[in-house]
Design a protein around this motif. Structure first.
Motif, mmCIF file in Angstrom:
data_model
loop_
_atom_site.group_PDB
_atom_site.id
_atom_site.type_symbol
_atom_site.label_atom_id
_atom_site.label_comp_id
_atom_site.label_asym_id
_atom_site.label_seq_id
_atom_site.Cartn_x
_atom_site.Cartn_y
_atom_site.Cartn_z
ATOM 1 N N ALA A 117 0.156 19.452 14.113
ATOM 2 C CA ALA A 117 0.175 18.000 14.279
ATOM 3 C C ALA A 117 -1.148 17.396 13.851
ATOM 4 O O ALA A 117 -1.200 16.311 13.290
ATOM 5 N N ALA A 118 -2.245 18.084 14.141
ATOM 6 C CA ALA A 118 -3.562 17.520 13.850
ATOM 7 C C ALA A 118 -4.112 17.984 12.518
ATOM 8 O O ALA A 118 -5.246 17.656 12.180
ATOM 9 N N ASN A 119 -3.322 18.770 11.775
ATOM 10 C CA ASN A 119 -3.758 19.247 10.466
ATOM 11 C C ASN A 119 -5.012 20.095 10.533
ATOM 12 O O ASN A 119 -5.948 19.916 9.768
ATOM 13 N N ILE A 120 -5.046 21.018 11.470
ATOM 14 C CA ILE A 120 -6.201 21.899 11.592
ATOM 15 C C ILE A 120 -5.830 23.222 10.937
ATOM 16 O O ILE A 120 -4.786 23.794 11.229
ATOM 17 N N GLU A 121 -6.671 23.682 10.051
ATOM 18 C CA GLU A 121 -6.449 24.992 9.425
ATOM 19 C C GLU A 121 -7.335 25.998 10.135
ATOM 20 O O GLU A 121 -8.559 25.862 10.135
ATOM 21 N N ILE A 122 -6.724 26.984 10.767
ATOM 22 C CA ILE A 122 -7.546 27.942 11.503
ATOM 23 C C ILE A 122 -7.958 29.087 10.574
ATOM 24 O O ILE A 122 -7.300 29.332 9.564
ATOM 25 N N PRO A 123 -9.070 29.765 10.895
ATOM 26 C CA PRO A 123 -9.540 30.841 10.012
ATOM 27 C C PRO A 123 -8.526 31.974 9.915
ATOM 28 O O PRO A 123 -7.727 32.183 10.836
ATOM 29 N N LEU A 124 -8.595 32.679 8.806
ATOM 30 C CA LEU A 124 -7.635 33.754 8.554
ATOM 31 C C LEU A 124 -7.749 34.866 9.595
ATOM 32 O O LEU A 124 -6.750 35.440 10.024
ATOM 33 N N ARG A 125 -8.975 35.136 10.012
ATOM 34 C CA ARG A 125 -9.181 36.209 10.986
ATOM 35 C C ARG A 125 -8.474 35.874 12.302
ATOM 36 O O ARG A 125 -7.873 36.744 12.935
ATOM 37 N N ALA A 126 -8.546 34.596 12.694
ATOM 38 C CA ALA A 126 -7.867 34.178 13.928
ATOM 39 C C ALA A 126 -6.369 34.394 13.799
ATOM 40 O O ALA A 126 -5.701 34.830 14.737
ATOM 41 N N LYS A 127 -5.831 34.111 12.606
ATOM 42 C CA LYS A 127 -4.386 34.307 12.394
ATOM 43 C C LYS A 127 -4.022 35.774 12.553
ATOM 44 O O LYS A 127 -3.005 36.111 13.174
ATOM 45 N N PHE A 128 -4.850 36.652 12.001
ATOM 46 C CA PHE A 128 -4.559 38.088 12.115
ATOM 47 C C PHE A 128 -4.657 38.544 13.565
ATOM 48 O O PHE A 128 -3.843 39.348 14.010
ATOM 49 N N ILE A 129 -5.657 38.035 14.294
ATOM 50 C CA ILE A 129 -5.802 38.460 15.690
ATOM 51 C C ILE A 129 -4.592 37.996 16.492
ATOM 52 O O ILE A 129 -4.052 38.726 17.319
ATOM 53 N N PRO A 159 -9.198 40.407 7.776
ATOM 54 C CA PRO A 159 -10.367 39.962 7.030
ATOM 55 C C PRO A 159 -11.554 39.681 7.947
ATOM 56 O O PRO A 159 -11.394 39.533 9.159
ATOM 57 N N GLU A 160 -12.715 39.599 7.368
ATOM 58 C CA GLU A 160 -13.913 39.228 8.126
ATOM 59 C C GLU A 160 -13.984 37.715 8.214
ATOM 60 O O GLU A 160 -13.323 36.997 7.487
ATOM 61 N N GLY A 161 -14.808 37.236 9.122
ATOM 62 C CA GLY A 161 -15.039 35.795 9.153
ATOM 63 C C GLY A 161 -15.025 35.239 10.554
ATOM 64 O O GLY A 161 -15.070 35.968 11.541
ATOM 65 N N GLN A 162 -14.982 33.919 10.591
ATOM 66 C CA GLN A 162 -14.982 33.197 11.858
ATOM 67 C C GLN A 162 -13.669 33.440 12.612
ATOM 68 O O GLN A 162 -12.666 33.784 12.009
ATOM 69 N N THR A 163 -13.703 33.221 13.939
ATOM 70 C CA THR A 163 -12.446 33.318 14.670
ATOM 71 C C THR A 163 -11.966 31.968 15.199
ATOM 72 O O THR A 163 -10.869 31.884 15.727
ATOM 73 N N SER A 164 -12.788 30.959 15.102
ATOM 74 C CA SER A 164 -12.277 29.648 15.541
ATOM 75 C C SER A 164 -13.015 28.534 14.814
ATOM 76 O O SER A 164 -14.115 28.728 14.298
ATOM 77 N N VAL A 165 -12.363 27.387 14.767
ATOM 78 C CA VAL A 165 -13.012 26.200 14.191
ATOM 79 C C VAL A 165 -13.153 25.166 15.293
ATOM 80 O O VAL A 165 -12.388 25.165 16.261
#
Lengths: 541, 162
Positions: free
Chosen positions: A241-253, A435-441
């Protein structure tokens, strides 16, 4: 999709198309025609919710949610009713799956559905007064209405038939629900359900007291077994709803925990099914196999079950490389043991005698009642939200969906056993590709009056969350439809013609989840201060 | 038929005892376990960030004449650890303590009293002592004049400016 828009354009008032939603505004008098057209276009009914717009424009909006599996589209059918005496024609003749949802809207918003086959109360307790509808906005979340006893009308058996009550405390699943089997001798001829004893007013609480970031923790507590799916679905809906794209690493977790949850939920079910037919060795063993999954979750998140790691914008924890190694070890152990377990079940003649040709649900009925999850897949309906409406990391993963056409308890067992092995293969892919990277925005202000639907394939089936964002830092409407909610309605079909001895197994075979089904009702939230009752007081209650 | 029973026997005989002798042998909790809250009263500045984030809304701040009382009624805690993440001063800590059974609810309550500092002009308490200390620490040149400036409440400062 285009076809639908063309067909409906004559009777619809307005059609909007967004990237994945087709919003159809229609007149309440034409609801039946539009529903008929949608069913003809093979739209699958998902849920019906109402939204209170009484203060804004004196109307209650009804939202019928459909999904077009082939086109990967959602259809939202919107119609507005006048708030003074809202009433609309029931579409339950066309879509029998809508029966519970209509009863629920009647309870919580006071909408009358004309021509409804079973216009009784569904979710409100017996001592709730008439004419008070808790999900309307003018009802404050902490009010306690006066008690007025109105016994729930129960289905009367025909002459010569007997009622066998199971419950309100269900003997094998330790949760309250009241099943009434109306029997003729040994054979079940009719079925009545009264549940919703453990309503907690979760939706009302979320809509009136909590903010966006607090609700995931409340959502996680909707269910005791598959809590993570609820918080995940809620977060996804708000992010959409808010158009937030979360990091790929968060999606995998997220995907990782969803699969771990499916693993232990299915193992739990296999144990329970064995327990119901009296094979307690299998029950103990499958729960023993399940335990390492809980340990590994505890090592990663700190909690065995209610992980509490989801927030809007990502996840709060990170997975270390040594955790991934631990998971790899645990799942290869589980894979070996589940294969052994499967062999034991497949070879066992007693289990086969109890499971085969019991609780048969044929493909047509399953389609008509829009059942979901392993129950649908065991009846030959190829539907899996991970494939049909991919979310989180699933677009990047490869797996197949197990199918079976027999539709009996045996088929459901096979499908679930297969799914355990598929979950393990998915987990392997996740470990390999994370993947590596951030886990939240960081999430800034969320715009009001945006709406979004999110689906999750929970262990029990398709989970649906709908969020309409509101102006004061919390959702204006948050609607949840748990998979068991839809699967319960099929029980009457499955139980008819079965024998009493098979009833616990058939009820158990949909993997019923009482808490999931019963999430919103304003019960007793007045207690900011907790009162301790003495034995004397309890006697007088 | 017998084959499957033998397999079941083998499966269950391979693992003898898997239950843990827990209360007699203590269990080391995993590193990420979120247990009982611990609040450092010397660090808390009474900003109220934890109140805003707590999902079960168990933290309250009461403003009294010369002190702020922050109350954690941890009997309702869901151990999500959001308050510790939100605390700018790291005053809240999540410990590994998980054996919290008690017959007295008061044991689970954490009450913190934060001293307030009075404005040197109007005499109204307006800032917590810890906050003031922190602000003084942040000052680049710690002259007496600048420190006394911080001890004036915003209202009086506005009046002085106008």
């Amino acid at each position: 999709m285009k076809k639908i828009a063309e067909n409906i354009v004559d009777i619809a008032e307005k059609i909007e198309t967004t990237e994945e939603n087709l919003v159809i505004h229609t007149n309440p008098s034409q609801i039946k025609e539009v529903a008929k057209l949608l069913v003809m276009q093979r739209a699958r009914f998902v849920h019906l919710t109402a939204i209170d717009f009484i203060t804004q424009r004196n109307q209650i909006e009804l939202n019928y949610f459909f999904s077009l599996i082939d086109d990967k589209m959602n259809v939202i059918l919107k119609t507005s009713l006048d708030s003074s005496e809202p009433s609309i024609a029931s579409i339950s003749e066309i879509i029998p799956a809508v029966i519970w949802a209509e009863r629920e809207c009647n309870d919580l918003f006071g909408i009358k559905f004309e021509g409804h086959p079973d216009p009784r109360r569904l979710v409100l307790p017996d001592n709730w007064p008439q004419g008070i509808h808790p999900l309307r906005k003018d009802f404050s979340y902490n009010t306690k209405p006066p008690e007025s006893k109105q016994p729930q009308p129960l289905k009367k058996p025909q002459e010569g038939k007997t009622v066998i009550p199971i419950g309100p405390f269900y003997p094998s699943l330790e949760e309250p629900a009241y099943f009434r089997l109306i029997v003729d001798g040994e054979e079940i001829v009719d079925f009545d359900y009264r549940g919703f004893y453990v309503h907690r007013g979760i939706e009302k609480l979320a809509e009136s007291a909590l903010n966006y970031q607090q609700i995931p923790f409340l959502a996680e507590r909707i269910c005791g077994i598959c809590g993570f799916v609820h918080s995940c679905a809620y977060c996804q809906a708000v992010e959409k709803a808010a158009n937030i794209e979360i990091p790929l690493r968060a999606k995998f977790i997220r995907s990782m925990f969803l699969e771990l949850e499916r693993l232990h939920s299915h193992l739990l079910w296999v144990g329970l099914a064995a327990h119901i037919v009296g094979f307690d060795t299998l029950f103990m063993q499958s729960w023993r196999i399940r335990e390492p999954v809980m340990y590994i979750c505890e090592i990663i998140t700190g909690n065995r079950k209610t992980y509490g790691i989801n927030i809007v914008g990502g996840v709060t924890i990170d997975v270390q490389p040594e955790h991934l190694k631990d998971i790899e070890k645990v799942i290869s152990d589980i894979e070996r043991e589940v294969r052994e377990l499967r062999e034991i079940i497949l070879d066992d003649e007693v289990i086969q005698l109890r499971f085969k040709n019991v609780g048969i649900l044929n493909n047509d009925e399953a389609k008509k009642y829009c059942v979901c999850g392993p129950v649908a897949r065991a009846s030959g309906i190829n539907i899996d939200m991970r494939v049909n409406f991919p979310y989180a990391a699933y677009p990047m993963l490869n797996f197949r969906v197990p199918l079976n056409r027999a539709g009996d308890v045996w088929a459901r067992t096979l499908v679930r056993l297969e799914e355990i092995l598929i979950s393990i293969s998915i987990l392997r892919q996740i470990i390999e590709n994370i993947p590596e990277g951030q886990t939240s925005v960081k999430v800034s202000k969320i715009e009001p009056w945006k709406e979004a639907i999110s689906y999750i394939e929970a262990p029990r089936g398709q989970l649906f969350h709908y969020v309409m964002t509101g102006p004061d830092g919390r959702p204006y409407r948050w609607s949840v439809r748990a998979p068991s909610y839809q699967n319960y309605q099929i029980l009457s079909v499955m139980l008819k013609g079965a024998s009493i001895a098979d009833a616990p197994l058939i009820i158990g075979s949909i993997d019923p989840c009482f808490s999931c089904t019963e999430r919103y009702e304003v019960f007793d939230l007045k207690k900011h201060s907790v009162k301790v009752y003495t034995a004397e007081e309890l006697k007088n209650v | 038929m017998f084959k499957s029973k033998i397999k079941a026997l083998l499966l269950s005989s391979r693992h003898k005892k898997i239950t843990r002798p827990y209360p007699f042998v203590p269990v080391t909790p995993p590193e990420n376990l979120r247990g009982r809250l611990e609040v450092d009263p010397n660090k808390c500045i009474g900003c109220g960030n934890c109140v805003k984030t707590c999902p079960s809304r168990l933290i309250t701040i009461e403003n009294h004449e010369d002190e702020k009382i922050v109350m954690f009624s941890s009997g309702r805690c869901i151990y999500c650890g959001r308050c510790a993440a939100a605390c700018p001063e790291k005053a809240i800590r999540i410990t590994h303590e998980y054996e919290l059974a008690t017959d007295n609810k008061k044991d689970l309550e954490i009450v913190i009293k934060i001293k307030m500092v009075k404005c040197i002009i109007c005499g109204k308490p307006f800032i917590s002592l810890n906050m003031l200390k922190k602000q003084i620490e942040r000052l680049q040149e710690k002259s007496e004049e600048q420190i006394s400036k911080l001890k004036i409440c915003p209202e009086c400062r506005r009046k002085a400016a106008s």
